[in-house]
Scaffold this active site. Sequence first.
Site: not given
Ligand code: RIB
Length: 305
Positions: A236
């Site tokens: 992500h």
């Molecule tokens: O949904 C993914 C996000 O939530 C990313 O930033 C991961 O590190 C969590 O913080």
Amino acid sequence: MPIPIILDCDPGTDDALAILLALASPELNVLAITVAGGNVGLEVTLPNALALTALAKAKVPVHGGVDRPLLGEFVPAYHVHHDNGLGGVVLPPGPSPTPGIAADVIRDILRTAPEPVTLVGIGPATNLAIALVTEPALNIHVRQIVLMSGAWKRGNVTPAAEFNAYSDPEALAILLGTGHPVVFASLDLTDQALATPARLAAWRTLGSGRCLKAACDIQSAVPLSARFDGKGAALHDPTAIAWLIRPDLYTARPGHVSVDLAPGPDRGRTRLDTSGHETQNALVLETLDADGFFTLLGERFASLP
Ligand code: RIB
Ligand code: CA
């Protein structure tokens, strides 16, 4: 000229790779890293950020911030990130935090920066929101806000909500109200950044540096996600950083984003309207050249110590 950024994060496995990518990229000038509790508690995320900057031999200030959302409860994700927030990978400890609380430091940097600063948020948006809501005049010193946040179809912490938006929806609503178009790397984008065993194996062939090894070891510890039938895990947070470095790897479109605040199953849901009937307060990253993305990351991790 390098883009001046403040990186707000909650390391976290994917945050760790985003931090290393930012530190490895001459296109960016990381003015400060600010840290929140999120994936795991602040007592873990802050030392993790310090350890990562030390691993990369980066002279970047790292400041602690909030350990909980503005409202609502703190909801960590130890099952994804492990108790130590880095998939169980142990890094040499970094230095002590740089003095100064995140929201104060963000405001100080904005107030004195010679040019507008890009705010990058890859955790709950609490630090950024507190900074901007307590001194609205600083808004003119913000170049843009780039977030890994939101989901237009399917959440990951509830069916409705993505983790960062769910963790502090009020903070996200504050950022959406600043008047700056918020650039969204939502789950709909990050689902295209699938870290598979083959991609990680390819990274490992690129060098023998400790940062490359740490990135591979940390990401290898992330559970393969049922969201992708066990084929890999979405990477992500680096997608928000990579957009600043190589926007050509993405397509994007303007839209209107809102976030549900009411208690209940929809809390933290982010809603996207691309009809053009609403004020366009967002730039939504829609597609990603995944091979180009993973090639970029591998090259940059291999360039670090
Ligand atoms: O949904 C993914 C996000 O939530 C990313 O930033 C991961 O590190 C969590 O913080
Ligand atoms: Ca994060």
